[in-house]
Design an enzyme around this catalytic site. Structure first.
Site, PDB file in Angstrom:
ATOM      1  CG  HIS A 222      42.175  40.327  58.981  1.00 42.35           C
ATOM      2  ND1 HIS A 222      43.311  39.994  59.679  1.00 42.35           N
ATOM      3  CD2 HIS A 222      41.539  41.245  59.753  1.00 42.35           C
ATOM      4  CE1 HIS A 222      43.361  40.652  60.812  1.00 42.35           C
ATOM      5  NE2 HIS A 222      42.297  41.420  60.889  1.00 42.35           N
ATOM      6  CE  LYS A 224      44.751  44.565  58.540  1.00 39.72           C
ATOM      7  NZ  LYS A 224      44.553  43.318  59.295  1.00 39.72           N
ATOM      8  CG  ASP A 229      54.655  52.855  39.831  1.00 35.54           C
ATOM      9  OD1 ASP A 229      53.460  52.973  39.497  1.00 35.54           O
ATOM     10  OD2 ASP A 229      55.419  53.829  39.980  1.00 35.54           O
ATOM     11  CG  HIS A 401      46.337  45.522  65.726  1.00 38.10           C
ATOM     12  ND1 HIS A 401      46.428  45.710  64.360  1.00 38.10           N
ATOM     13  CD2 HIS A 401      45.142  44.908  65.943  1.00 38.10           C
ATOM     14  CE1 HIS A 401      45.345  45.235  63.781  1.00 38.10           C
ATOM     15  NE2 HIS A 401      44.543  44.742  64.705  1.00 38.10           N
ATOM     16  CE  LYS A 403      47.099  41.885  62.719  1.00 39.63           C
ATOM     17  NZ  LYS A 403      46.308  41.901  63.905  1.00 39.63           N
ATOM     18  CG  ASP A 408      66.437  29.261  65.360  1.00 38.75           C
ATOM     19  OD1 ASP A 408      66.175  29.254  66.575  1.00 38.75           O
ATOM     20  OD2 ASP A 408      66.390  28.240  64.653  1.00 38.75           O
TER      21      ASP A 408
END
Length: 481
Positions: A222, A224, A229, A401, A403, A408
């Site tokens: 899952h 991404k 470089d 979508h 996450k 603090d």
């Protein structure tokens, strides 16, 4: 047609067969040594499916995975991290004790230390994210590495494919790792230009019976990840699909991503290389000659960043533990955004305990997600959260979508993991923990902006009996979601 009544011998035989089936299935599931609630859910669910339950569990049930770790790469990456040591010693001295312990927890559970970045940038929305990723790829001179759960052959997917083909034709090494299930719409015709240009493409956990007698259905990458470089990296919630791009679709998902510059990118790189070697079966020793290019000595920055990974190849649940630890360390606020909210007992206890001790705990979820069962399961927790003092909002504008977790003013988390059992235990996930105000301030501003498009959930929700029953039933399946 009236079926003949079974004889007593047939009834006895079927009873013994059924009892044997239940016994074998239960022993198989119990021997996995999973969480008791999850184990009981599987046994009770599959016991109701005569013999078909065996097939379902065989293909969809938990499996033990031994995913090869590229220890050589981790050692090499650590050797190149000496420039960070002075910064990290200073950061430890001034950081709150709870954050020092949290950083140690991340290292102990996934093996990746705190590093540093020269710059971090919060990217709000798919359009801004794609523009930044495309620019970084255009500027790449040595290599481009990409790992995605969803890569669609649509407008943005075709544009990225063509850019990767162009870079490969320029002599840049391009590696593209796609989850076989999440990117199932990618076909040979779409990939043909990449193969012709020399782009290296691999699939993670093919769902067909081939290399494995038992195909892996559940355990997906899952993650991404984009690394250019070895010095510029990206991670977050945005997949390669028009569903994330408001320029193409007015109802595009609302999402955020993170761009990282500096030496912390080496750990995104290491994570990608581990996944690449696991998926392709390539010998890690074949990469020794190219490691100086893949893991270059990057400039140390003044922003402490820790890359944290987790997956079903480790029972330590690093990302789950880091979320719980972060919430437990909160003194003033803990603001959580997630599209799928199906917490286990430790995570639920952390949120409610923080609220009960006076921390400003806020939860932002979509009003309507792309899963009716998950949405119902999430709402089943609202009453007890609100009773404990947690403020709950539902994002109304589009599908949310993002996450993220903000604690603090000195800890900001952004990554690929949802706040649910699937992300914490079943999927391969990655996230970035940025210590200090560099990401905390823009993330707080983004959260406040998102609340303007949200509605607060009231303490006494008006629900029909059918609605309450649906939420309760959906919650029963939460260990399996």
């Amino acid at each position: 047609m009236i079926l003949p009544e079974l004889s007593q011998e047939w009834k006895t035989g079927l009873s013994f067969a059924w009892s044997g089936y239940i016994a074998v299935l239960s022993i198989w599931i119990v021997m996995q040594k999973r969480a008791p609630v999850s184990t009981m859910s599987w046994i009770l669910s599959l016991a109701l499916l005569p013999f078909a339950g065996f097939v379902i569990y065989y293909f969809l049930g938990p499996q033990r995975l031994k995913k090869q770790r590229l220890k050589r790469l981790r050692i090499r990456a650590s050797a190149n991290a000496t420039a960070d040591l002075a910064l990290l010693r200073e950061a430890r001295q001034h950081a709150p004790p709870a954050l020092r312990q949290m950083a140690g927890l991340g290292t102990a559970t996934c093996g990746l230390p705190v590093s540093s970045a020269t710059d971090v940038e919060l990217l709000s929305g798919g359009a801004r994210t794609f523009d930044a990723i495309f620019e970084a790829i255009r500027n790449a001179r040595d290599h481009v590495h990409l790992e995605y759960y969803i890569f669609e052959p649509d407008t943005i997917g075709t544009a990225l494919r063509d850019l990767l083909v162009h870079k490969a034709q320029q002599g840049v090494v391009v590696r593209l790792l796609l989850d076989a299930l999440g990117s199932k719409r990618i076909g040979r015709k779409f990939m043909a230009p990449m193969h012709a240009a020399g782009v290296k493409v691999a699939l993670f956990h093919d769902t067909r019976i081939g290399r494995r007698l038992r195909p892996v259905i559940n355990y997906r990458t899952h993650r991404k990840i984009v690394v250019c470089d070895g010095t510029t990296g990206f991670t977050g919630g945005v997949n390669i699909t028009d569903e994330e791009d408001k320029r193409t679709r007015a109802d595009a998902y609302h999402d955020v991503h993170l761009r990282i510059e500096g030496s912390a990118v080496r750990w995104l790189q290491t994570t990608f290389l581990e996944d690449w070697t696991y998926a392709t079966g390539e010998d890690p020793r074949d990469m020794d000659d190219t490691l100086p290019h893949l893991l270059p000595r990057a400039e140390a920055g003044d922003i402490p960043v820790q890359i944290v990974t987790s997956g079903p190849d480790s029972p330590l649940e690093a990302i789950h533990r880091m979320h719980v630890s972060a919430i437990n360390s909160a003194n003033e606020r803990a603001w959580l955004t997630t599209p799928y909210f199906v917490p286990g007992e430790p995570a639920l206890m952390a949120l409610t305990s923080a609220a009960l001790r006076g921390v400003d705990v806020r939860l932002l979820v979509p009003r309507r997600s792309d899963s009716l069962v998950v949405s119902a399961a999430a709402r089943s927790y609202f009453d007890e959260l609100i009773a404990a003092g947690v403020k709950v909002w539902e994002y109304k504008a589009r599908m949310l979508h993002s996450k993220t977790l903000l604690v603090d003013d000195n800890c900001a988390i952004i990554g690929t993991a949802n706040f649910d059992n699937r992300s914490f235990r079943l999927n391969f996930e990655v996230m970035a923990v940025v210590y200090g105000p560099a990401l905390a301030k823009p993330l707080a501003a983004q959260f406040e902006t998102d609340l303007h498009s949200s509605a607060a959930v009231r303490a006494r929700r008006h629900q029909t009996f059918q609605g309450r029953l649906w939420e309760a039933v959906a919650r029963l399946f939460s260990p399996l979601l």
